[in-house]
Design an enzyme around this catalytic site. Structure first.
Site, PDB file in Angstrom:
ATOM      1  N   LYS A  13      -8.641  80.449  47.529  1.00  0.00           N
ATOM      2  CA  LYS A  13      -9.240  79.642  48.599  1.00  0.00           C
ATOM      3  C   LYS A  13      -9.366  78.179  48.184  1.00  0.00           C
ATOM      4  O   LYS A  13      -9.022  77.286  48.937  1.00  0.00           O
ATOM      5  CB  LYS A  13     -10.656  80.148  48.948  1.00  0.00           C
ATOM      6  CG  LYS A  13     -10.748  81.558  49.447  1.00  0.00           C
ATOM      7  CD  LYS A  13     -12.174  81.897  49.876  1.00  0.00           C
ATOM      8  CE  LYS A  13     -13.200  81.868  48.764  1.00  0.00           C
ATOM      9  NZ  LYS A  13     -13.081  82.942  47.759  1.00  0.00           N
ATOM     10  N   ARG A  88     -20.569  83.838  53.147  1.00  0.00           N
ATOM     11  CA  ARG A  88     -20.212  84.960  52.288  1.00  0.00           C
ATOM     12  C   ARG A  88     -21.008  86.212  52.658  1.00  0.00           C
ATOM     13  O   ARG A  88     -20.824  87.259  52.026  1.00  0.00           O
ATOM     14  CB  ARG A  88     -20.569  84.595  50.848  1.00  0.00           C
ATOM     15  CG  ARG A  88     -19.378  84.362  49.947  1.00  0.00           C
ATOM     16  CD  ARG A  88     -19.979  83.975  48.610  1.00  0.00           C
ATOM     17  NE  ARG A  88     -19.104  84.114  47.501  1.00  0.00           N
ATOM     18  CZ  ARG A  88     -18.362  83.117  47.000  1.00  0.00           C
ATOM     19  NH1 ARG A  88     -18.326  81.954  47.569  1.00  0.00           N
ATOM     20  NH2 ARG A  88     -17.647  83.310  45.923  1.00  0.00           N
ATOM     21  N   ARG A 123      -7.872  81.983  34.816  1.00  0.00           N
ATOM     22  CA  ARG A 123      -8.337  80.741  35.428  1.00  0.00           C
ATOM     23  C   ARG A 123      -9.023  79.837  34.399  1.00  0.00           C
ATOM     24  O   ARG A 123      -9.789  80.302  33.562  1.00  0.00           O
ATOM     25  CB  ARG A 123      -9.322  81.065  36.560  1.00  0.00           C
ATOM     26  CG  ARG A 123      -9.907  79.806  37.195  1.00  0.00           C
ATOM     27  CD  ARG A 123     -10.337  80.047  38.587  1.00  0.00           C
ATOM     28  NE  ARG A 123     -11.616  80.747  38.652  1.00  0.00           N
ATOM     29  CZ  ARG A 123     -12.251  80.986  39.804  1.00  0.00           C
ATOM     30  NH1 ARG A 123     -11.710  80.614  40.943  1.00  0.00           N
ATOM     31  NH2 ARG A 123     -13.394  81.621  39.798  1.00  0.00           N
ATOM     32  N   ARG A 156     -14.796  79.667  33.121  1.00  0.00           N
ATOM     33  CA  ARG A 156     -16.119  79.850  33.708  1.00  0.00           C
ATOM     34  C   ARG A 156     -16.755  81.127  33.165  1.00  0.00           C
ATOM     35  O   ARG A 156     -16.078  82.127  33.008  1.00  0.00           O
ATOM     36  CB  ARG A 156     -16.003  79.965  35.235  1.00  0.00           C
ATOM     37  CG  ARG A 156     -16.145  78.636  35.928  1.00  0.00           C
ATOM     38  CD  ARG A 156     -15.741  78.686  37.372  1.00  0.00           C
ATOM     39  NE  ARG A 156     -16.308  79.787  38.142  1.00  0.00           N
ATOM     40  CZ  ARG A 156     -16.080  79.958  39.442  1.00  0.00           C
ATOM     41  NH1 ARG A 156     -15.317  79.097  40.101  1.00  0.00           N
ATOM     42  NH2 ARG A 156     -16.611  80.968  40.096  1.00  0.00           N
ATOM     43  N   ARG A 167     -18.380  90.827  40.858  1.00  0.00           N
ATOM     44  CA  ARG A 167     -18.111  89.909  41.972  1.00  0.00           C
ATOM     45  C   ARG A 167     -17.233  90.573  43.022  1.00  0.00           C
ATOM     46  O   ARG A 167     -17.431  90.370  44.227  1.00  0.00           O
ATOM     47  CB  ARG A 167     -17.453  88.621  41.456  1.00  0.00           C
ATOM     48  CG  ARG A 167     -18.449  87.734  40.735  1.00  0.00           C
ATOM     49  CD  ARG A 167     -17.779  86.732  39.850  1.00  0.00           C
ATOM     50  NE  ARG A 167     -17.033  85.731  40.581  1.00  0.00           N
ATOM     51  CZ  ARG A 167     -16.054  84.992  40.054  1.00  0.00           C
ATOM     52  NH1 ARG A 167     -15.691  85.186  38.801  1.00  0.00           N
ATOM     53  NH2 ARG A 167     -15.455  84.100  40.775  1.00  0.00           N
TER      54      ARG A 167
END
Ligand code: ADP
Ligand code: ZN
Length: 210
Positions: A13, A88, A123, A156, A167
């Protein structure tokens, strides 16, 4: 254009938001980035959010709704915006409706859970400017260094494998029902997320007619 980007964490996103933002010259509003910035600056909101974010859980609806209200009131949102990571939950979507915001399109980027785990593992993000990279799919020009500001990239905390599972579970439970919520309004469009960013972008532009 007033656009909502939906999708699992790591579906891409944020990356697509940056590209659409540049093409249409409308701001991207990422609740994740706003919250991380507040955490970095040690504000009261940041301190409250920290434990939830690092455990891979959602920050409370009240807090994120407050963030969005404040952000949407700024002038640069007059010609449209891209919401990346909000809403969300159903209560967040209802709060957005009650602000009287007329959304043009809700675009869902659909990626399978197995692919998500691999993506989030690779990531890397820039702690200084928030830019996002991937070890395989979106390499910085120089290994480990942000293209935009030269800072050293980090992983992260919430991209750790155990946290990713949490998540994803929360996504399926609390965020995925938004597909049904928005399909009832006729505004939902869905594109399959591709391995290559550019391939996803092509599908996204087609879906948005831009
Ligand atoms: P990703 O899309 O990769 O999961 P984000 O950067 O959008 O990451 O969000 C990071 C974290 O910030 C989330 O895991 C959550 O803790 C918090 N957060 C961001 N947006 C929201 C939201 N709309 N509601 C609740 N928590 C949020
Ligand atoms: Zn940077």
């Amino acid at each position: 254009m007033k656009l909502i980007l939906l999708g699992a964490p790591g579906a891409g996103k944020g990356t697509q938001a940056e590209i659409i933002c540049e093409k249409l010259s409308i701001p991207t509003i990422s609740t994740g980035n706003i919250i991380r910035e507040a955490m970095k600056n040690g504000t009261e909101m940041g301190l409250k959010a920290k434990a939830a974010v690092e455990a891979g859980q959602l920050v409370s609806d009240d807090v994120v709704i407050g963030i969005i209200k404040e952000r949407l009131a700024k002038d640069d949102c007059n010609n449209g915006f891209i919401l990346d990571g909000f809403p969300r939950t159903i209560p967040q979507a209802e709060a957005l409706d009650s602000l009287g915001v007329e959304i043009d399109c809700v675009l869902d980027i659909d990626v399978k859970d197995e692919a998500i785990a691999a993506r989030l593992g690779g990531r890397r993000v820039c702690p200084a400017c928030g830019a996002s990279y991937h070890l395989e799919y979106k390499k910085p020009a120089k290994d480990g260094i942000c293209n935009l500001c030269g800072a050293e990239l980090i992983q992260r905390k919430d991209d750790a494998p155990e946290t990713v599972l949490e998540r994803l579970a929360i996504y399926h439970e609390q965020t995925e029902p938004l597909k049904n919520y928005y399909s009832k309004t006729g505004k939902l469009k869905s594109v399959p997320g591709q391995e290559e960013v550019a391939d996803t972008t092509k599908l996204v532009f087609e879906a948005l007619g831009i």
